[in-house]
Each structure stands twice: as C-alpha cells, then as structure tokens.
Scaffold this motif. Sequence first.
Motif, PDB file in Angstrom:
ATOM      1  N   GLU A  28       0.646  -1.695  -0.189  1.00 36.56           N
ATOM      2  CA  GLU A  28      -0.035   0.567  -0.435  1.00 36.56           C
ATOM      3  C   GLU A  28       0.884   1.186  -0.448  1.00 36.56           C
ATOM      4  O   GLU A  28       0.661   2.293   0.354  1.00 36.56           O
ATOM      5  CB  GLU A  28      -1.112   0.069   1.211  1.00 36.56           C
ATOM      6  CG  GLU A  28      -1.731  -0.701   1.478  1.00 36.56           C
ATOM      7  CD  GLU A  28      -1.685  -2.123   1.902  1.00 36.56           C
ATOM      8  OE1 GLU A  28      -0.254  -2.739   2.655  1.00 36.56           O
ATOM      9  OE2 GLU A  28      -2.913  -2.632   3.044  1.00 36.56           O
ATOM     10  N   ILE A  65      -2.537  -3.158 -14.282  1.00 35.14           N
ATOM     11  CA  ILE A  65      -3.172  -2.156 -13.355  1.00 35.14           C
ATOM     12  C   ILE A  65      -4.048  -2.966 -12.574  1.00 35.14           C
ATOM     13  O   ILE A  65      -3.609  -2.695 -11.606  1.00 35.14           O
ATOM     14  CB  ILE A  65      -3.696  -0.686 -14.418  1.00 35.14           C
ATOM     15  CG1 ILE A  65      -2.602  -0.297 -14.751  1.00 35.14           C
ATOM     16  CG2 ILE A  65      -4.987  -0.370 -13.157  1.00 35.14           C
ATOM     17  CD1 ILE A  65      -3.644   0.700 -15.507  1.00 35.14           C
ATOM     18  N   GLN A  66      -4.996  -3.775 -13.428  1.00 36.28           N
ATOM     19  CA  GLN A  66      -5.891  -5.156 -12.357  1.00 36.28           C
ATOM     20  C   GLN A  66      -4.550  -5.913 -11.074  1.00 36.28           C
ATOM     21  O   GLN A  66      -5.535  -5.762  -9.980  1.00 36.28           O
ATOM     22  CB  GLN A  66      -6.532  -5.686 -12.927  1.00 36.28           C
ATOM     23  CG  GLN A  66      -7.724  -5.444 -13.822  1.00 36.28           C
ATOM     24  CD  GLN A  66      -8.043  -5.923 -14.718  1.00 36.28           C
ATOM     25  OE1 GLN A  66      -8.040  -7.098 -14.960  1.00 36.28           O
ATOM     26  NE2 GLN A  66      -9.486  -5.127 -15.168  1.00 36.28           N
ATOM     27  N   ARG A 121      -3.900  -3.455  -8.825  1.00 34.43           N
ATOM     28  CA  ARG A 121      -4.506  -3.528  -7.704  1.00 34.43           C
ATOM     29  C   ARG A 121      -5.201  -4.455  -6.783  1.00 34.43           C
ATOM     30  O   ARG A 121      -5.648  -3.807  -5.604  1.00 34.43           O
ATOM     31  CB  ARG A 121      -5.718  -2.461  -8.589  1.00 34.43           C
ATOM     32  CG  ARG A 121      -5.194  -1.395  -9.165  1.00 34.43           C
ATOM     33  CD  ARG A 121      -6.939  -0.157 -10.223  1.00 34.43           C
ATOM     34  NE  ARG A 121      -7.694  -0.757  -9.243  1.00 34.43           N
ATOM     35  CZ  ARG A 121      -8.639  -0.448  -8.043  1.00 34.43           C
ATOM     36  NH1 ARG A 121      -8.297   0.791  -7.977  1.00 34.43           N
ATOM     37  NH2 ARG A 121      -9.672  -0.252  -7.848  1.00 34.43           N
ATOM     38  N   ARG A 131      -3.326  -6.048  -5.163  1.00 33.92           N
ATOM     39  CA  ARG A 131      -2.073  -5.899  -4.065  1.00 33.92           C
ATOM     40  C   ARG A 131      -2.371  -4.846  -3.259  1.00 33.92           C
ATOM     41  O   ARG A 131      -1.203  -4.860  -2.652  1.00 33.92           O
ATOM     42  CB  ARG A 131      -1.172  -6.480  -4.955  1.00 33.92           C
ATOM     43  CG  ARG A 131      -0.463  -8.212  -5.105  1.00 33.92           C
ATOM     44  CD  ARG A 131      -0.237  -8.492  -6.464  1.00 33.92           C
ATOM     45  NE  ARG A 131      -0.451  -9.463  -6.468  1.00 33.92           N
ATOM     46  CZ  ARG A 131      -0.993 -10.620  -7.440  1.00 33.92           C
ATOM     47  NH1 ARG A 131      -1.861  -9.997  -8.282  1.00 33.92           N
ATOM     48  NH2 ARG A 131      -1.731 -11.837  -7.445  1.00 33.92           N
ATOM     49  N   LYS A 132      -3.478  -3.803  -3.716  1.00 34.34           N
ATOM     50  CA  LYS A 132      -3.184  -2.377  -3.016  1.00 34.34           C
ATOM     51  C   LYS A 132      -1.976  -1.489  -3.292  1.00 34.34           C
ATOM     52  O   LYS A 132      -1.772  -0.422  -2.562  1.00 34.34           O
ATOM     53  CB  LYS A 132      -3.318  -2.858  -1.949  1.00 34.34           C
ATOM     54  CG  LYS A 132      -4.878  -3.488  -1.343  1.00 34.34           C
ATOM     55  CD  LYS A 132      -5.372  -3.522   0.076  1.00 34.34           C
ATOM     56  CE  LYS A 132      -6.137  -4.157   0.801  1.00 34.34           C
ATOM     57  NZ  LYS A 132      -6.900  -5.146  -0.026  1.00 34.34           N
ATOM     58  N   ARG A 169      -0.079   1.217  -4.980  1.00 28.87           N
ATOM     59  CA  ARG A 169      -0.327   2.812  -4.622  1.00 28.87           C
ATOM     60  C   ARG A 169      -0.030   3.308  -6.454  1.00 28.87           C
ATOM     61  O   ARG A 169       0.996   3.916  -6.824  1.00 28.87           O
ATOM     62  CB  ARG A 169       0.192   4.017  -3.553  1.00 28.87           C
ATOM     63  CG  ARG A 169       0.307   4.732  -3.610  1.00 28.87           C
ATOM     64  CD  ARG A 169       0.715   5.133  -2.164  1.00 28.87           C
ATOM     65  NE  ARG A 169       1.112   6.828  -2.130  1.00 28.87           N
ATOM     66  CZ  ARG A 169       1.880   7.658  -1.711  1.00 28.87           C
ATOM     67  NH1 ARG A 169       3.343   6.937  -0.981  1.00 28.87           N
ATOM     68  NH2 ARG A 169       2.507   8.688  -2.105  1.00 28.87           N
ATOM     69  N   LEU A 170      -0.980   3.087  -7.065  1.00 32.20           N
ATOM     70  CA  LEU A 170      -0.971   3.404  -8.435  1.00 32.20           C
ATOM     71  C   LEU A 170      -0.935   5.063  -9.126  1.00 32.20           C
ATOM     72  O   LEU A 170      -1.954   5.955  -8.526  1.00 32.20           O
ATOM     73  CB  LEU A 170      -1.806   2.590  -9.361  1.00 32.20           C
ATOM     74  CG  LEU A 170      -1.730   1.209  -8.945  1.00 32.20           C
ATOM     75  CD1 LEU A 170      -2.482  -0.042 -10.048  1.00 32.20           C
ATOM     76  CD2 LEU A 170      -0.362   0.764  -9.400  1.00 32.20           C
ATOM     77  N   CYS A 230      -8.690   2.852 -15.220  1.00 32.64           N
ATOM     78  CA  CYS A 230      -9.241   2.985 -13.643  1.00 32.64           C
ATOM     79  C   CYS A 230     -10.183   3.282 -13.339  1.00 32.64           C
ATOM     80  O   CYS A 230     -11.157   4.178 -12.465  1.00 32.64           O
ATOM     81  CB  CYS A 230      -7.931   4.237 -13.317  1.00 32.64           C
ATOM     82  SG  CYS A 230      -8.337   4.200 -11.307  1.00 32.64           S
ATOM     83  N   TYR A 260     -12.274   1.847 -11.304  1.00 30.82           N
ATOM     84  CA  TYR A 260     -12.545   2.821 -10.146  1.00 30.82           C
ATOM     85  C   TYR A 260     -12.506   4.378  -9.264  1.00 30.82           C
ATOM     86  O   TYR A 260     -13.011   4.764  -8.618  1.00 30.82           O
ATOM     87  CB  TYR A 260     -12.863   1.580  -8.755  1.00 30.82           C
ATOM     88  CG  TYR A 260     -13.215   0.208  -9.972  1.00 30.82           C
ATOM     89  CD1 TYR A 260     -14.228  -0.161  -9.207  1.00 30.82           C
ATOM     90  CD2 TYR A 260     -12.213  -0.403  -9.690  1.00 30.82           C
ATOM     91  CE1 TYR A 260     -15.040  -1.490 -10.700  1.00 30.82           C
ATOM     92  CE2 TYR A 260     -12.379  -1.740 -10.347  1.00 30.82           C
ATOM     93  CZ  TYR A 260     -14.253  -2.162 -10.378  1.00 30.82           C
ATOM     94  OH  TYR A 260     -14.045  -3.007 -10.993  1.00 30.82           O
ATOM     95  N   VAL A 273      -9.826   4.787  -8.114  1.00 30.86           N
ATOM     96  CA  VAL A 273      -9.113   5.341  -6.579  1.00 30.86           C
ATOM     97  C   VAL A 273      -8.091   5.619  -6.992  1.00 30.86           C
ATOM     98  O   VAL A 273      -6.500   6.372  -6.530  1.00 30.86           O
ATOM     99  CB  VAL A 273      -8.870   4.310  -6.446  1.00 30.86           C
ATOM    100  CG1 VAL A 273      -8.251   3.907  -4.915  1.00 30.86           C
ATOM    101  CG2 VAL A 273     -10.503   3.198  -6.221  1.00 30.86           C
ATOM    102  N   SER A 274      -7.015   5.225  -7.830  1.00 36.12           N
ATOM    103  CA  SER A 274      -5.604   5.776  -8.660  1.00 36.12           C
ATOM    104  C   SER A 274      -5.576   7.005  -9.108  1.00 36.12           C
ATOM    105  O   SER A 274      -6.743   7.507  -9.161  1.00 36.12           O
ATOM    106  CB  SER A 274      -4.814   4.542  -9.449  1.00 36.12           C
ATOM    107  OG  SER A 274      -4.903   3.864  -9.555  1.00 36.12           O
TER     108      SER A 274
END
Length: 371
Positions: free
Chosen positions: A273, A294-295, A298, A300-301, A303-304, A317, A319, A321-322
Amino acid sequence: KKGNYEHYMEKEIFEQPESLTTTMRGRLIRGGESKLKSVVLGGLKDHLRTMRRSRRIIFIGCGTSYNAALAARPIIEELSGVPVTMELASDLLDRQGPIYREDTAVFVSQSGETADTLQALEYANSHGALCVGITNTVGSAIARGTHCGVHINAGCEIGVASTKAYTSQIAVMTMLALALGDDSMSSRNRREEIVDGLFDLPNKVKEVLKLDKDMKELAKLLTEEQSLLIFGRGYNYATALEGALKVKEVALMHSEGILAGEMKHGPLALVDETLPIIVIATRDATFSKQQSVIQQLRARKGRLIVICTKGDAEAVCPYGVSRVIEVPRVEDCLQPVINIVPLQLLAYHLTVLRGYNVDQPRNLAKSVTTQ
Ligand code: UD1
Ligand code: BG6
C-alpha cells in the motif's frame, strides 16, 4: 541564458517544442502531387543501402542516449526488417562482444565525447562494421570518428540530466527508421502517418507541457518517498527506464524502470500500500496487457499513478482510486516523446522540493570522458 527559468533543466524541458522543430527542419518532406511524404537525412543517403543489407543493427550508447535508442528500436525493426540489438557501451567492451563486417553499429551520444562510447566505436571500427553516429555536437570525437551519421541539432544542452537531447534523439532515430524503410511499398501508409505525426509532434509536446502544475502537485505528494517504481512495455519500456533515470540522477531518489512483462518474475513482490508505482498505459498494441497489469497491481493494493491517453481515465482506472495523468495521443512509435515529458517534469519538481542541485547533480558530470 536561463531567461525566465530557475534552472537549465527546466528551460530545456520547456524548449522541447522548439528543439524538436530544429531537429526535423529540412528533413521532413510534406509530399503532395506525386511525391511521397518522406524524410531526407543528408548524412546517411549514401549509406542506407549498406545499412538495409546489414545483418543486424547494433545500437551502442550510455545513459539517456541508450534509452533513446531503446525507444526507437521497435520502429527501426518494423520498418527496416533488420534485427536490432542494444549495447551499453561499457558492457560491450567488458565482454568484447562479437561484431562483424556485415553489422551496422550506431553510436548514440549527446556530447559525442563519452569515453566508453568512443572506445566502443574504435572497437567496432577495427572489426570492420559500418559505424554511424547520432550526436548533438558537430565536430565531436564521435561525429569525426564515424563513417557517417546524423546531427540531432537540438541546440546546446547544459543541464547534466539530458532532456531535450533525449526527445530529439528519438525523433532522429524514427526518421532513420523511415529512411531505412522507404524502399518498401507495403509500409507506405504507415510511414506517411509517422511523417504526419512528426510534423505535429512539437504541438503535441506543447500540449503535454501544460501538465507542469499537475506534476508539481504530484511531486509534493512524493517528496518524502524513498523509492518509486515505473512500469512500461513496448515503445514505452524505454520511457520507464528514462523516467527512473531522471528521478534518481537529479532527485536523488531510488527509482527503477521495470518492463511490465517481467512484473510477475520478481517486482510484484515489492508491491504494497505504500510504495508509489507509475504505470505507463497509453494506447498502442500493448494497451490491454497494461490494463491487466493495472488490475493485478490494484489487487495487491498497489499505490498507482497511471499515465494514459486523454479520455482513457475510466478505461485504465474504472473505480477512480488511482491518480491518472492524461497525455495527448500521437502515433504509437512517437508516444515515448510525449510520455517522457511528465516524468521529466516530475523529476525536476521533486529535485527542487527535496532541495537538491538540479543542474549539477551530486557526483555526476555532463560528459564522462574518462573510464
Ligand atoms: C548538413 C549541414 C547543415 C546544412 C545541411 C543542408 C553540417 C554539420 N550540417 O546537414 O548545416 O544546413 O547540410 O543540406 O554542416 N556525420 C557523421 N557522424 C555523426 C554525425 C554526422 O559522420 O555522428 C556526418 C554526416 O554523415 C554528414 C555530416 O556529418 O556527412 C553532416 O551531418 P548532418 O549535419 O546530420 O547533415 P545534414 O542534415 O545534411
Ligand atoms: C553522462 C550524463 O552520464 O553521460 C548522462 O550525465 C548521459 O545524462 C550520459 O546520458 C551519456 O552521455 P552522451 O553525451 O554520450 O549522450
């Protein structure tokens, strides 16, 4: 001579629309009537036949110049059909790797004076290869010692970290690919699209430079980090290596450029993370593979921070989040010229924020003329 800029590196990053224009001046042919869109490289025209017939093309360089050659490798292979191998000059010398009369050895060097590259030139020359120079410095040792070559005409580069020379080197090597391929009818459309792309490239670089503020914001978030990974593949494997080189050489932060195709063979173990990871996922034939990278990151959580083509934020992306950095789309083989710009800006701002010397990084020299 820095004008309105604080540092040469900043000035040279922002100069890239102009330096690219000078690099291409007089070398692109617009076509029209019965004429094809094409390129003219005055220094190579008598040697193209030999190059096309050679059994391989070997690119030789150090640092950023090596990375520029790596960025151009796919398009040179595609348009010439000649296998291209890559050599870091020092490693070629350490191994005394085989070089033959049937080879074309291309020496890439901004300064034209780098000791390892120059010694590799003597070595290749003594083995009978055709030696071609790609350099920014007229009258330099490499320009004089090669059989022929191309000056990149990017203008004097002062910052130790190479920026505008990198993009001009890629432009010249893309023109080299076009020149090598111009005896083939089957690639004619592809070549004409690339010529159009080159004409428009300075405008696209102007556009991507508008990301400056965003990159400064990102640099603020990353100032205290210990490490930064950059994943790329295909045309942009070189972008990952060059972005990481910029970050480590000027911002003095550990950074590693990683071939995304190798992710599962080691680097994935580093993902958590906290470690920031930049993924380059602009549109080209490898895009869907980068989406799955990317998937997996993600999952593995990770930080992208994703560099993608304008309008693709949702696609890379879903969702939200990144962090996403959107860049203009150009012809796939020219995309490395665009994609490196936000990374140059990031390295620049990180350096300023971390309080280090931008133009004279610790322990480094612009031109390494001793071994
Ligand atoms: C040349 C002129 C340019 C002029 C143009 C007009 C020079 C340096 N360049 O540019 O001022 O506007 O013609 O047509 O006078 N070379 C090497 N090794 C290298 C780099 C270059 O041997 O690493 C040789 C080339 O093979 C060529 C010469 O140097 O013979 C000049 O190269 P370049 O400047 O790239 O040629 P042009 O673009 O034709
Ligand atoms: C030095 C510079 O290490 O030499 C780098 O600091 C550069 O920026 C490298 O990429 C190779 O230099 P040149 O002049 O041969 O391209």
